[in-house]
Design a protein around this motif. Structure first.
Motif, short mmCIF file in Angstrom:
data_model
loop_
_atom_site.label_atom_id
_atom_site.label_comp_id
_atom_site.label_asym_id
_atom_site.label_seq_id
_atom_site.Cartn_x
_atom_site.Cartn_y
_atom_site.Cartn_z
N TRP A 46 53.39 -2.58 -24.29
CA TRP A 46 53.20 -1.21 -24.28
C TRP A 46 54.19 -0.78 -25.12
O TRP A 46 53.75 0.24 -26.11
N CYS A 65 52.63 -1.10 -28.79
CA CYS A 65 51.51 -0.15 -29.02
C CYS A 65 52.16 1.26 -29.21
O CYS A 65 51.49 1.92 -30.07
N ALA A 87 48.03 2.82 -19.36
CA ALA A 87 47.34 2.73 -20.63
C ALA A 87 45.79 3.28 -20.16
O ALA A 87 45.52 2.76 -18.91
N ASP A 101 42.63 2.65 -24.17
CA ASP A 101 43.96 1.90 -24.53
C ASP A 101 45.06 2.67 -24.66
O ASP A 101 46.01 2.30 -25.20
N GLU A 102 44.65 4.12 -24.83
CA GLU A 102 46.00 4.80 -25.49
C GLU A 102 47.01 4.78 -24.17
O GLU A 102 46.85 4.93 -23.05
N VAL A 103 48.34 4.57 -24.85
CA VAL A 103 49.59 4.44 -24.01
C VAL A 103 49.96 5.60 -23.31
O VAL A 103 50.32 6.62 -24.29
N LEU A 129 46.33 -5.01 -22.50
CA LEU A 129 47.24 -4.05 -21.64
C LEU A 129 46.68 -3.97 -20.18
O LEU A 129 47.40 -3.85 -19.42
N GLY A 179 47.10 -5.67 -28.62
CA GLY A 179 46.92 -4.37 -28.54
C GLY A 179 46.19 -3.69 -29.54
O GLY A 179 46.07 -4.32 -30.67
#
Lengths: 362, 362
Positions: free
Chosen positions: B32, B35, B93, B98-100, B179, B231
């Motif tokens: 995380w 990323c 995420a 997949d945006e953290v 993730l 990631g």
DNA sequence: CTGTAGGCTCCCGGCCGACAA
DNA sequence: TTGTCGGCCGGGAGCCTACAG
């Protein structure tokens, strides 16, 4: 903010001056209505409506798949229903998913006169033009990469331009636009033994582009200018719990209530989004409809009623039911709200529908 | 609500008890963090922080690409900054992109003692374990369907398990988890003239599955158990204006302010989401950091400063700048907020960076 | 009337080294 | 060292009919 007060006739505007979409493309109202389904009835701009904050809150909860928490503060000055002028209704479609929704600008008003009630009543009686269309739920074959789309015979004959049957085989190029005005072209051919209508070249691009799967539906309509339009209705999948990474659901619910309370206190306009396919709750009701439901016909236990349902082929169907219970869902927070009175209809009706199915009736 | 107060050491928790994600998979904190980028520093759970409603509002505006409207009511009792205990920090995420992002539970407190300040300071000085990783921006060739992924030599040698060079050509199967704990397998081969490291079979599935395009970045890390993780970091594209179909931006901003005001009035916990890559504003600041910025070093016009920037290869780089202006952005609504003091740094720095680039400097 | 499967064709996905930046 | 190209091979996308529900 502009506040165009239109006559009762213009109940659907395709103007896109809202937030969100960047493109200037105007949503076709007929296509939007067809995608939304036959049960969706938007109130007319310029008429009076009743707004239910509780119902609005429920829609957000449904689209986030999260129940309303108890952390929400009370807004003692916010009534359970607000009488409003509906300034504008603009139609939208999510650019990613094609999900249809409407943006409404409401302004609380303290009272209404007889003429307002009359106009609201009139606007409800305007018959929507019965658009020619067909809607088909996609089969495994329709969505597989192996082949094309099998068009039901009646549908092709009703909607598509007629084929030149002197050709062997008869075929033509179909051009159709979606809600975003994107052009899709398909090869329409009549062949096979027995003969049938098929969409071949171009079809798989559409399926992958819209990310369609078996169970989703596609619909074609022919508008007044004989132009072909097409749209989709996705099968009821789990909500994509949009936006959960932006705002907590608590903040969202507080935002709804606080915005409504602020607007009510100042008689200032505010904006709501209505997602007809995300939740069944219509939380903006034409004044006349509300008036009739509350005043003319009192609701009582044991009363029988009829209710419309949407069928798979996008027709409507009537079911009978009986009211088995009446109560306010949250009588502490929402005194005498009448919101759940309406909801009782739906819940009970679904229940009787389930019973009918279990009993093997049809 | 649980309120685990951890020591200063556990500054990242992967617990997933938040809303949104259904899966129980625990987000790997190292992945995380990688990323999110080297500049992102989450405050430690259990420590004191300062929360800026104004900054929070800006993040929502940025992620919706919509400026804050003037329709928002004032919350005269809401201060521009709230001293809070940070009860929990959970990592998330977005399952689609997949945006953290991080979910934080904050609780306003009225005061703090010396020990709290010390703990906050200590937690900031904990060195993050320098994870071994590499990050590469994808080229047109990397993302085309025509070929695979060209691995930079240094990166392959540092991160991937060593190849057996007795094979002709040397090759192995790589297994990496993302993730969401999804497993991706790639054929890693060392071939060509001149020799190079390539990912072939399996690569295109990854590219299409994550919907990657040239300009996006992919990163591989090796965790403490020698497991390979991977990631992505997407290029700065226009915000997908998520959720604009659910809630009006006005309601969102009101929701933020009202939630904070309610929490402040009752000293009750509330929840916020922090999207490190959606906007540059860190609106939850460790108490010690805030204290130092405000008390020890007074900011003045003409003062010179240094600032870190993230480079394409995900290293950091220092730039010098000069403060050219200090002002409150909205001094009417937010009296003496100190929010824009921090912002001035960034704006000015970006500006000088632009000037440097225009002048051909490097 | 229409959903699915089998057959056949050919396009393009995907693996390779060449070459140059 | 690594980005892009031309070559090339094979699997699957996609058009067709047959057949059955």
């Amino acid at each position: 903010m502009k506040a165009p007060v239109n006559g009762a006739g213009s109940n659907l505007t395709g103007d896109n001056n809202g937030e969100g979409d960047e493109k200037k493309s105007v949503i076709n109202p007929e296509l939007w209505q067809t995608c939304a389904g036959p049960l969706v009835n938007l109130p007319a701009a310029g008429t009076h409506v009743v707004y239910f904050p509780q119902g609005h809150s429920e829609q957000v909860a449904a689209s986030m798949k999260k129940d309303v928490d108890s952390q929400i503060p009370n807004y003692p000055n916010l009534q359970s229903k607000l009488l409003c002028i509906l300034h504008s209704v603009t139609l939208h479609a999510d650019p990613e998913t094609d999900e249809v929704y409407a943006q409404m600008t409401l302004q609380p008003v303290s009272s209404f006169d007889k003429e307002a009630l009359l106009r609201s009543d009139l606007s409800m009686k305007i018959n929507k033009p019965q658009t020619q269309f067909f809607c088909k739920t996609l089969t495994a074959s329709d969505t597989s990469t192996h082949g094309g789309f099998s068009v039901p015979r009646r549908a092709a004959e009703k909607i598509f331009p007629p084929l030149d049957f002197s050709m062997q085989p008869p075929a033509q190029e179909l051009v159709a636009r979606d809600l975003h005005d994107t052009v899709w072209t398909f090869r329409h051919i009549y062949r096979g033994q027995p003969k049938r209508h098929l969409l071949t070249t171009g079809w798989s691009l559409f399926v992958s582009g819209k990310r369609l799967f078996a169970g989703d539906s596609v619909l074609f309509i022919r508008d007044e200018n004989q132009q072909l339009l097409l749209g989709i209705r996705r099968a009821n999948r789990q909500p994509t719990n949009l936006s959960s990474s932006v705002l907590s659901s608590d903040s969202m619910h507080i935002g709804i209530l606080a915005a409504a309370a602020h607007a009510a206190a100042n008689n200032s306009p505010f904006t709501v989004f209505y997602n007809p396919r995300a939740s069944p709750s219509e939380f903006v009701i034409p004044l006349a409809k509300y008036y009739k439901a509350v005043c003319s016909s009192q609701i009582s236990l044991g009363m029988r009623f009829r209710m419309m349902f949407e069928t798979e082929e996008s027709g409507t169907r009537r079911y009978m039911g009986t009211i088995t219970g009446i109560s306010d869902l949250d009588s502490v927070r929402w005194k005498n709200s009448q919101w759940r009175n309406l909801q009782v209809f739906i819940l009970d009706c679904v229940f009787s529908l389930v019973l009918a199915k279990m009993g093997g009736l049809k």
